[in-house]
Scaffold this motif. Structure first.
Motif, mmCIF file in Angstrom:
data_model
loop_
_atom_site.group_PDB
_atom_site.id
_atom_site.type_symbol
_atom_site.label_atom_id
_atom_site.label_comp_id
_atom_site.label_asym_id
_atom_site.label_seq_id
_atom_site.Cartn_x
_atom_site.Cartn_y
_atom_site.Cartn_z
ATOM 1 N N UNK A 1 0.993 -1.188 0.290
ATOM 2 C CA UNK A 1 0.336 -0.429 -0.416
ATOM 3 C C UNK A 1 0.857 1.275 0.279
ATOM 4 N N UNK A 2 2.163 1.156 0.475
ATOM 5 C CA UNK A 2 2.666 2.681 0.777
ATOM 6 C C UNK A 2 3.333 2.361 -0.689
ATOM 7 N N UNK A 3 4.407 1.713 -1.216
ATOM 8 C CA UNK A 3 4.673 1.468 -2.724
ATOM 9 C C UNK A 3 3.827 2.574 -3.501
ATOM 10 N N UNK A 4 3.156 1.526 -3.189
ATOM 11 C CA UNK A 4 2.088 1.253 -4.636
ATOM 12 C C UNK A 4 0.635 3.343 -4.503
ATOM 13 N N UNK B 1 3.319 6.240 8.020
ATOM 14 C CA UNK B 1 2.725 6.064 9.310
ATOM 15 C C UNK B 1 1.567 5.413 9.399
ATOM 16 N N UNK B 2 0.596 5.808 8.444
ATOM 17 C CA UNK B 2 -0.718 4.849 7.764
ATOM 18 C C UNK B 2 -0.326 3.374 7.808
ATOM 19 N N UNK B 3 0.688 3.300 6.936
ATOM 20 C CA UNK B 3 0.917 1.432 6.334
ATOM 21 C C UNK B 3 1.766 1.217 7.877
ATOM 22 N N UNK B 4 2.551 1.963 8.556
ATOM 23 C CA UNK B 4 2.847 1.102 10.124
ATOM 24 C C UNK B 4 1.656 0.678 10.994
ATOM 25 N N UNK C 1 -7.210 6.114 -0.630
ATOM 26 C CA UNK C 1 -7.018 5.290 -0.577
ATOM 27 C C UNK C 1 -6.186 4.777 1.095
ATOM 28 N N UNK C 2 -5.899 5.731 1.447
ATOM 29 C CA UNK C 2 -5.433 6.302 2.349
ATOM 30 C C UNK C 2 -6.582 6.152 3.558
ATOM 31 N N UNK C 3 -7.622 6.451 3.953
ATOM 32 C CA UNK C 3 -9.063 6.337 4.210
ATOM 33 C C UNK C 3 -9.069 4.473 4.380
ATOM 34 N N UNK C 4 -9.304 4.156 3.032
ATOM 35 C CA UNK C 4 -9.354 2.623 3.277
ATOM 36 C C UNK C 4 -8.452 1.479 3.749
ATOM 37 N N UNK C 5 -7.209 2.006 3.444
ATOM 38 C CA UNK C 5 -5.719 1.481 4.578
ATOM 39 C C UNK C 5 -6.241 1.859 6.164
ATOM 40 N N UNK C 6 -6.877 2.741 6.508
ATOM 41 C CA UNK C 6 -6.857 2.766 7.503
ATOM 42 C C UNK C 6 -7.947 2.136 8.487
ATOM 43 N N UNK C 7 -9.012 1.806 7.237
ATOM 44 C CA UNK C 7 -10.922 1.417 7.739
ATOM 45 C C UNK C 7 -10.098 0.552 7.856
ATOM 46 N N UNK C 8 -9.532 -0.531 7.020
ATOM 47 C CA UNK C 8 -9.097 -2.324 7.661
ATOM 48 C C UNK C 8 -8.490 -2.663 8.524
ATOM 49 N N UNK C 9 -7.598 -1.711 8.430
ATOM 50 C CA UNK C 9 -6.654 -1.589 9.597
ATOM 51 C C UNK C 9 -7.621 -1.286 10.987
ATOM 52 N N UNK C 10 -8.176 -0.683 11.103
ATOM 53 C CA UNK C 10 -9.283 -0.280 12.244
ATOM 54 C C UNK C 10 -10.115 -1.775 12.717
ATOM 55 N N UNK C 11 -11.024 -2.249 11.169
ATOM 56 C CA UNK C 11 -11.961 -3.245 11.553
ATOM 57 C C UNK C 11 -11.639 -4.431 12.323
ATOM 58 N N UNK C 12 -9.274 -4.451 12.174
ATOM 59 C CA UNK C 12 -8.906 -6.087 12.790
ATOM 60 C C UNK C 12 -9.330 -5.385 13.804
#
Lengths: 227, 227
Positions: free
Chosen positions: A80-83, A93-96, A147-158
């Motif tokens: 996600x970071x590289x993309x 920070x979002x990737x981390x 995209x950043x929000x999407x990664x953050x949402x899936x991080x939060x879902x976990x």
């Protein structure tokens, strides 16, 4: 030797996750996504192999969590970071954060094993990782912040308390009909918009994530949730 | 809140490890190595913070292992791949093997906690990761196969039965005088050949790894090893 077989399958999961990171390093997202999905297949096998041989062990469980974090937490986060995240301020920070939420999910799961039955609390990390990896495989680039929000949402879902069916327990969280219908419609609509090999891989993971949210929301109203 | 503090320090360890991978992606090995060493500092703190607040937990231990694998297994392996292994056939496998040995080390350690006292069995993963990261920081490029062999040796040391002092136990593995002298001489000689900030960081980790090998070999002869 019998004891080693499931742990070798688990190690394959980790090796595939490392390959995903290495292909990301080389800018090859298609191979990277493929290896994350392949790691999920290995991850689905190890527990079954262990039970088949009757050699489930604490060592195997520890190893499994460690490998899951790399293949489904670190590798998708780096993808996600590289993309796209690299062009977004705070993207590192979002990737981390994605990997950190994965680690919190795994640590919580390991500590709670045996106390919570019939459903998963929070999106399982293989599903979260595969959603991100297969979304990148599709190749659509939304706005950076979406995209950043999407990664953050899936991080939060976990790390959320959203309940996911585990398809094993007999008395699990009930699967409600309206969430199933909405999920199927959304999944079908995504495939209607973009019917490719990549989207066929993406939709089941995305649908699973979406279903849990809908099912949990509907569960707030019908009082049938497992306690 | 008190309970959360050590786990936040552990999460910082993981975030620093993720940054190390991200800087590697951008070809910046100096920052990457810095973040691996910084992660080691966070890793050294979390256990102490937990004991200080009296809030050591199973959750914290699980989380610690997960974060250690990323910061000291995956990050150094990806650094090693991007630094030199990428030009070596089978380099991706050696990088993956380093992370895999790290995972095996952590899983074994977690399962054996409480049964083995007074020394570490196998090189602890933070030391192995920091040896690789700080070696890359020095910036010397040996022949490809020497570097690949070096990564493989440190991977193997983690899963070996070489005994390392843990500096905590009162009745630990005895520290023998001849290995100490040889280690100090080798360390001093490396600094004599290359006295830089990077080598000053590298030598303690390398010396710790070397000492364990020498101390274990000498222990085969004097019969004073802890059983």
């Amino acid at each position: 030797m019998r004891n080693a077989i499931p742990n070798i399958v688990t190690a394959v999961n980790l090796v595939l996750g490392m390959f995903a990171i290495i292909f990301t390093l080389q800018g090859d997202f298609a191979y990277a996504a493929f290896f994350v999905v392949a790691a999920m297949v290995a991850d689905g096998l190890d527990g079954r192999v262990a039970r088949y041989f009757g050699v489930s062990s604490d060592f195997g469980k520890e190893l499994d969590s460690l490998c899951d974090l790399v293949s489904f937490g670190v590798a998708p986060a780096i993808m996600a970071y590289a993309y796209m995240l690299k062009d977004f301020s705070g993207g590192a920070l979002i990737a981390a954060a994605f990997a950190t939420c994965g680690a919190l999910r795994l640590a919580r799961f390991n500590v709670n094993t045996g106390t919570v039955k019939g459903y998963f609390m929070g999106l399982p990390i293989p599903a979260a990782g595969c959603v991100i990896a297969t979304f990148i495989l599709i190749g659509i680039k939304p706005s950076g912040w979406i995209f950043a929000l999407m990664v953050a949402v899936f991080a939060y879902l976990m790390i959320s308390t959203v309940r996911y069916p585990d398809f094993k327990g007999k008395e699990g969280e009930p699967i409600r009909i309206i969430p199933v219908i909405i999920t199927l419609l959304v999944g079908a609509y995504i495939l209607y918009l973009n019917l490719t090999f990549a989207s066929i891989l993406f939709v089941p993971f995305f649908a699973f994530a979406l279903f849990g949210i809908l099912n949990t929301i509907f569960g707030l109203f019908d009082g049938r949730s497992v306690q």
